[in-house]
Design an enzyme around this catalytic site. Structure first.
Site, PDB file in Angstrom:
ATOM      1  CE  LYS A  53      -3.772  -2.601   1.997  1.00 35.16           C
ATOM      2  NZ  LYS A  53      -4.770  -2.879   3.037  1.00 35.16           N
ATOM      3  CD  GLN A  97      -3.706  -4.628   6.089  1.00 36.56           C
ATOM      4  OE1 GLN A  97      -3.894  -3.545   5.559  1.00 36.56           O
ATOM      5  NE2 GLN A  97      -3.908  -5.760   5.431  1.00 36.56           N
ATOM      6  CG  ASP A 120     -10.229  -0.786   4.601  1.00 34.86           C
ATOM      7  OD1 ASP A 120      -9.722  -1.196   3.542  1.00 34.86           O
ATOM      8  OD2 ASP A 120      -9.668  -0.860   5.707  1.00 34.86           O
TER       9      ASP A 120
HETATM   10  N1  L34 Z   1      -8.370  -2.991   6.686  1.00 34.07           N
HETATM   11  N2  L34 Z   1      -7.516  -5.059   6.130  1.00 34.07           N
HETATM   12  C1  L34 Z   1      -8.024  -3.880   5.745  1.00 34.07           C
HETATM   13  N3  L34 Z   1      -8.228  -3.569   4.436  1.00 34.07           N
HETATM   14  C2  L34 Z   1      -7.887  -4.455   3.467  1.00 34.07           C
HETATM   15  O1  L34 Z   1      -8.137  -4.166   2.185  1.00 34.07           O
HETATM   16  C3  L34 Z   1      -7.320  -5.677   3.835  1.00 34.07           C
HETATM   17  N4  L34 Z   1      -6.893  -6.608   2.914  1.00 34.07           N
HETATM   18  C4  L34 Z   1      -7.083  -8.027   3.201  1.00 34.07           C
HETATM   19  C5  L34 Z   1      -6.495  -8.289   4.583  1.00 34.07           C
HETATM   20  N5  L34 Z   1      -6.741  -7.220   5.542  1.00 34.07           N
HETATM   21  C6  L34 Z   1      -7.175  -5.978   5.185  1.00 34.07           C
HETATM   22  C7  L34 Z   1      -5.841  -6.453   2.092  1.00 34.07           C
HETATM   23  O2  L34 Z   1      -5.278  -5.384   1.920  1.00 34.07           O
HETATM   24  C8  L34 Z   1      -6.311  -8.687   2.082  1.00 34.07           C
HETATM   25  N6  L34 Z   1      -5.503  -7.631   1.501  1.00 34.07           N
HETATM   26  C9  L34 Z   1      -4.536  -7.838   0.500  1.00 34.07           C
HETATM   27  C10 L34 Z   1      -3.882  -6.783  -0.113  1.00 34.07           C
HETATM   28  C11 L34 Z   1      -2.915  -6.995  -1.081  1.00 34.07           C
HETATM   29  C12 L34 Z   1      -2.571  -8.253  -1.444  1.00 34.07           C
HETATM   30  C13 L34 Z   1      -3.220  -9.321  -0.853  1.00 34.07           C
HETATM   31  C14 L34 Z   1      -4.194  -9.109   0.118  1.00 34.07           C
HETATM   32  C15 L34 Z   1      -1.502  -8.454  -2.472  1.00 34.07           C
HETATM   33  O3  L34 Z   1      -0.969  -7.509  -2.989  1.00 34.07           O
HETATM   34  N7  L34 Z   1      -1.141  -9.703  -2.784  1.00 34.07           N
HETATM   35  C16 L34 Z   1      -0.085  -9.988  -3.723  1.00 34.07           C
HETATM   36  C17 L34 Z   1       0.970 -10.840  -3.070  1.00 34.07           C
HETATM   37  C18 L34 Z   1       1.547 -10.166  -1.865  1.00 34.07           C
HETATM   38  C19 L34 Z   1       2.700 -10.939  -1.237  1.00 34.07           C
HETATM   39  O4  L34 Z   1       3.701 -11.124  -1.917  1.00 34.07           O
HETATM   40  O5  L34 Z   1       2.583 -11.289  -0.046  1.00 34.07           O
HETATM   41  C20 L34 Z   1      -0.695 -10.704  -4.916  1.00 34.07           C
HETATM   42  O6  L34 Z   1      -0.116 -10.623  -5.995  1.00 34.07           O
HETATM   43  O7  L34 Z   1      -1.719 -11.358  -4.731  1.00 34.07           O
END
Ligand code: L34
Length: 286
Positions: A53, A97, A120
């Site tokens: 983020k 988060q 959010d």
């Molecule tokens: N308050 N909590 C709040 N808002 C959110 O919108 C979230 N979420 C979920 C968990 N808790 C939260 C997220 O941000 C899930 N989540 C989230 C955000 C980004 C990614 C996955 C989940 C992401 O970028 N995933 C990458 C891989 C990241 C890595 O390497 O660990 C992907 O390509 O899927």
């Protein structure tokens, strides 16, 4: 062979467009949007998402403050931080988060955020507005999913959509957004009987259950559109994997999202969009 929707590529394009827009804000409004993210504890997944983020904020030109607090923080202290950010006219977006440690009441924390800064879309007033089809901040993951479907040219109206999972963050709001797009939506969960029979009837299948490779080929109809919201560690390889067994399901699907590089990057992209929306609403109300 399925069309694999790259959330990574789509989000890169959308972020470039947003960066061009944000570049005009300094002259117009005297400052850029400011997103504040609060991270409690050191869960590796949460750390990685919060870092993503901050990185996306830099790409788009959004000011990002990430406040890191130990998992032992008292609820009172967290609520105090939120009250300070609510009162700060230079903060446009506040994100705590999730998940939070067990001793903290998540709902209480979410409700403490000023709803106009709730990037959010989790605040009770935003949730109510969503379910009453009123203007609101849409939750990032469901918003990103609908954007991916539309970009891929998937017709949603009239389709049988099945959602696996009923969480406040994904399952419930994505069901509502698909309903608003005129899909016929079935929400399934851990107590659903004959799940595979239900999912085989899906023309659009959204999987947000949080179990590695839970959806297998026998659960998916030929030609289905498959959206994988899961981000898990594969217990065998230790690599990131989704809730869908991609290798087995991809040949049957017409459209599918990968993990990583699918829904995750779109979640972050929509967070940038929501931050800009909250900023502009405030600026235009002046
Ligand atoms: N308050 N909590 C709040 N808002 C959110 O919108 C979230 N979420 C979920 C968990 N808790 C939260 C997220 O941000 C899930 N989540 C989230 C955000 C980004 C990614 C996955 C989940 C992401 O970028 N995933 C990458 C891989 C990241 C890595 O390497 O660990 C992907 O390509 O899927």
């Amino acid at each position: 062979m399925a069309n694999i929707i790259s959330g990574k590529e789509l989000s890169a394009r959308l972020k470039a467009d947003m960066a061009a827009e944000v570049a005009t804000f300094g002259a117009k409004y005297g400052r850029v949007p400011h997103l504040t993210v609060i991270l409690v504890g050191e869960d590796p997944g949460s750390v990685s998402y919060v870092t993503g983020k901050a990185k996306a904020s830099a790409e788009v030109g959004i000011r990002n403050t990430t406040i890191r607090k130990p998992a032992t923080i008292a609820e009172e202290e967290l609520l105090g931080i939120i009250a300070g950010l609510n009162a700060d006219p230079e903060v446009d977006g506040i994100l705590v988060q999730l998940p939070l440690p067990k001793h903290i009441d998540e709902q209480k924390v979410i409700a403490a955020i000023d709803e106009t800064k709730d990037v959010d879309g989790f605040h009770p007033l935003n949730v109510a507005a969503l379910w009453q089809k009123q203007p609101c901040t849409l939750p990032c993951t469901p918003k990103g999913i609908v954007k991916m479907l539309k970009t891929a040219g998937v017709e949603i109206a009239g389709k049988r959509a099945v959602v696996i999972g009923r969480s406040n963050i994904v399952g419930l709001p994505v069901s509502k957004l698909l309903l608003d797009e005129n899909a016929t939506v079935t929400v399934t969960h851990s107590r659903t009987r004959d799940l595979a029979e239900v999912t085989r009837g899906a023309e659009i299948l959204v999987v947000a259950i949080g179990r590695p490779k839970f959806v297998t080929a026998d659960m998916v109809a030929e030609g289905a559109v498959v959206i994988d919201v899961g981000v898990n560690r594969d217990p065998e390889t230790g690599k990131l994997c989704g809730d869908v067994d991609f290798a087995a399901v991809e040949p049957k699907a017409s459209v599918i999202t990968p993990v990583p590089g699918g829904v995750g990057p779109m979640t972050i992209c929509c967070l940038m969009e929501n931050t800009i929306e909250c900023f502009l609403r405030k600026m235009q109300a002046r």
